[in-house]
Design an enzyme around this catalytic site. Structure first.
Site, mmCIF file in Angstrom:
data_model
loop_
_atom_site.group_PDB
_atom_site.id
_atom_site.type_symbol
_atom_site.label_atom_id
_atom_site.label_comp_id
_atom_site.label_asym_id
_atom_site.label_seq_id
_atom_site.Cartn_x
_atom_site.Cartn_y
_atom_site.Cartn_z
ATOM 1 N N LYS A 103 93.274 -20.702 -20.179
ATOM 2 C CA LYS A 103 92.885 -20.200 -21.509
ATOM 3 C C LYS A 103 92.341 -21.268 -22.459
ATOM 4 O O LYS A 103 92.625 -21.237 -23.664
ATOM 5 C CB LYS A 103 94.077 -19.519 -22.182
ATOM 6 C CG LYS A 103 94.602 -18.325 -21.433
ATOM 7 C CD LYS A 103 95.808 -17.729 -22.097
ATOM 8 C CE LYS A 103 97.045 -18.596 -21.938
ATOM 9 N NZ LYS A 103 98.276 -17.913 -22.323
ATOM 10 N N ASP B 11 105.240 -15.823 -21.518
ATOM 11 C CA ASP B 11 105.161 -14.729 -22.506
ATOM 12 C C ASP B 11 105.381 -13.351 -21.882
ATOM 13 O O ASP B 11 105.933 -12.447 -22.520
ATOM 14 C CB ASP B 11 103.840 -14.752 -23.299
ATOM 15 C CG ASP B 11 102.594 -14.832 -22.432
ATOM 16 O OD1 ASP B 11 102.720 -14.968 -21.198
ATOM 17 O OD2 ASP B 11 101.482 -14.768 -22.986
HETATM 18 C C1 GLC Z 1 97.358 -16.914 -18.694
HETATM 19 C C2 GLC Z 1 98.555 -17.788 -18.337
HETATM 20 C C3 GLC Z 1 99.806 -16.958 -18.157
HETATM 21 C C4 GLC Z 1 100.029 -16.084 -19.382
HETATM 22 C C5 GLC Z 1 98.792 -15.254 -19.667
HETATM 23 C C6 GLC Z 1 98.929 -14.404 -20.923
HETATM 24 O O1 GLC Z 1 97.075 -16.093 -17.616
HETATM 25 O O2 GLC Z 1 98.270 -18.530 -17.167
HETATM 26 O O3 GLC Z 1 100.927 -17.780 -17.944
HETATM 27 O O4 GLC Z 1 101.121 -15.251 -19.169
HETATM 28 O O5 GLC Z 1 97.666 -16.109 -19.828
HETATM 29 O O6 GLC Z 1 99.119 -15.188 -22.060
#
Ligand code: GLC
Length: 477
Positions: A170, A206
């Site tokens: 991200k 999360d």
């Molecule tokens: C990305 C991260 C993951 C997280 C998701 C939502 O995929 O790698 O860990 O849960 O974003 O934020």
């Protein structure tokens, strides 16, 4: 201005636009195939001998099914994983029936670009600075509070409070963090500051925080999902199939990290030219390919690329894009939501119905002067991209739920899914399209979706409260 040729009569134009957008349509069979491949990778991720090659890592979280009761008191919760960093004070109490009662105070801090892409030390020093600021504001500096950390990236845990960051996702890139214990990085930064103390008791993804937070409302919540900046899911898996952790009894929450699905070529025939451009221009090319089809970090950019294609084909804006529309990242995902919100249910292209005002206004801020038909075509483009996202994501969740049903050898499965994330919450039609496809792909399952409020912080605090009980930790007075 280019003169539109005869081939672009209204009817022909509509046909050509629809042809270009039809690439985004996924047939039920396609979705079933995506679901099967996802399940296959999930299975490989769980097994010791195939784990390393699997694209879906299925990371054990050390969050277990056996409820041990929880401590009551004040907890600090941190939430890092999107564009903002949040610090929260969570008061966990007991209600009359012995359940949880939670109150929160929180503050949001935006993360400067240089902290996201500089060194890990810079990032964690910034985090410690924010915590210090929060504690000062709430007059809490003297207390050594237990802390739950929602850290929304792929982490290989060794325990609830210990795990190494596998790779950033991200748009994060801080150097020196990958391969290191994240809780250690946080503890070191707190030590370097030296103006407060913390007892870091739990670190969770999360998705996991969302699941726990929703579990507090509904004891059937055994799946957590995020569709926001990123996209991911976790669920309660039988311990006997989590080969990476010893023990056979009960269940453990597994963070699927399904955003990485596609790294072994599983999505190749579904990825379009726009997806390839988004990936090539991203900070992590070749990674998180499934996520890049779905999540909010990429959705607006995908729409922008399709709009440019339509302009190049002289099907939109008289064949001319504005400079702003030509600028990478200019079409934000929130515009996709706004474009689609004025047109429910979607009217046929060129008809009089439907509210084009909203779309018109957005497009004029891009320095464009759209006709009514241009507005309709932009709406159709947004619908195509966001519907594909909902369907792709639905195939993934259906894969998880069908797998859970299979594991439990039940004729039917009743399950609740806790969900959070800006795309899920703010897009006007994503959830309905998503729910519908998930239900179609999961026969004999009774699925309830609940939207988590404050999920990330509350979940981290609740799991810290459980961890504190287990460890018998002393809570600050
Ligand atoms: C990305 C991260 C993951 C997280 C998701 C939502 O995929 O790698 O860990 O849960 O974003 O934020």
């Amino acid at each position: 201005m280019k003169v539109l040729g005869r081939r672009n009569s209204v009817v022909e134009r509509v046909v050509m636009v629809e042809q270009i957008l039809s690439e985004f349509l996924l047939k039920k069979e396609d979705l079933k195939e995506v679901m099967r491949r996802m399940q296959h990778e999930m299975d490989r991720g769980l097994r010791v001998e195939t784990h390393d090659e699997a694209s879906v890592k299925m990371l054990p979280t050390y969050v277990r099914s056996t409820p041990e009761g929880s401590e009551v008191g004040d907890f600090l919760a941190l939430d890092l994983g999107g564009t903002n960093f949040r610090v929260m004070l969570v008061k966990v109490g007991e209600d009359e029936e012995g359940g949880w009662k939670v109150e929160t105070k929180h503050q949001m801090y935006s993360i400067p670009e240089d902290a996201m892409t500089g060194t890990a030390e810079m990032l964690f020093d910034y985090i410690a600075e924010c915590i210090s600021d929060f504690l000062t504001k709430h007059n809490l500096k003297h207390k050594k509070l237990p802390l739950g950390f929602t850290f929304s990236f792929p982490v290989r845990h060794e325990d609830l409070d210990k795990g190494i960051l596998l790779n950033w996702t991200k748009g994060f890139k801080a150097s020196g963090a990958e391969g290191n214990n994240v809780v250690g990085l946080l503890r070191d930064a707190i030590k370097r500051r030296g103006d407060f103390e913390m007892d870091v008791v739990a670190m969770v993804n999360d998705t996991v925080a969302t699941m726990i937070s929703c579990y507090y409302e509904d004891r059937s919540c055994e799946v957590g999902m995020i569709v926001g900046t990123g996209c991911n899911a976790c669920y309660m898996e039988e311990m006997r199939t989590v080969e990476l952790v010893e023990g056979e009894e009960g269940r453990m929450c597994v963070n699927t990290e399904w955003g990485a699905f596609g790294a072994n070529g599983e999505l190749e025939e579904f990825r379009l030219e726009y997806d390839r451009v988004v990936d090539e221009m991203s900070i992590n090319p070749g990674q998180q390919l499934y996520e890049k089809l779905i999540s909010g970090k990429y959705m607006g950019e995908l729409v922008r690329l399709v709009l440019l294609k339509l302009v190049n084909e002289e099907l939109l804006f008289n064949g001319e894009a504005s400079d702003l529309l030509k600028t990478r990242g200019s079409f934000e995902t929130r515009f996709v939501s706004q474009v689609e919100s004025g047109s429910l249910p979607s009217p046929p292209v060129g008809s009089d119905s439907g509210d084009r005002k909203q779309i018109y206004n957005i497009l004029t801020t891009f320095g464009l002067l759209p006709s009514e038909m241009d507005c309709d075509i932009v709406r159709l483009t947004c619908e195509s991209v966001s519907t594909r996202a909902a369907h792709m994501c639905g195939a993934g969740l259906a894969g998880v739920i069908n797998l859970m049903k299979e594991r439990r050898s039940q004729e039917s499965l009743k399950i609740t899914v806790g969900v959070d994330g800006s795309v899920y919450k703010l897009h006007p039609c994503f959830k309905d399209r998503f729910h519908k496809i998930v239900r179609e792909l999961t026969p004999h399952c009774d699925i309830t979706f609940i939207q988590s409020e404050e999920g990330s912080g509350r979940g981290a605090a609740l799991i810290s409260a459980v961890a504190c009980k287990m460890a018998g930790c002393m809570l600050a007075e």
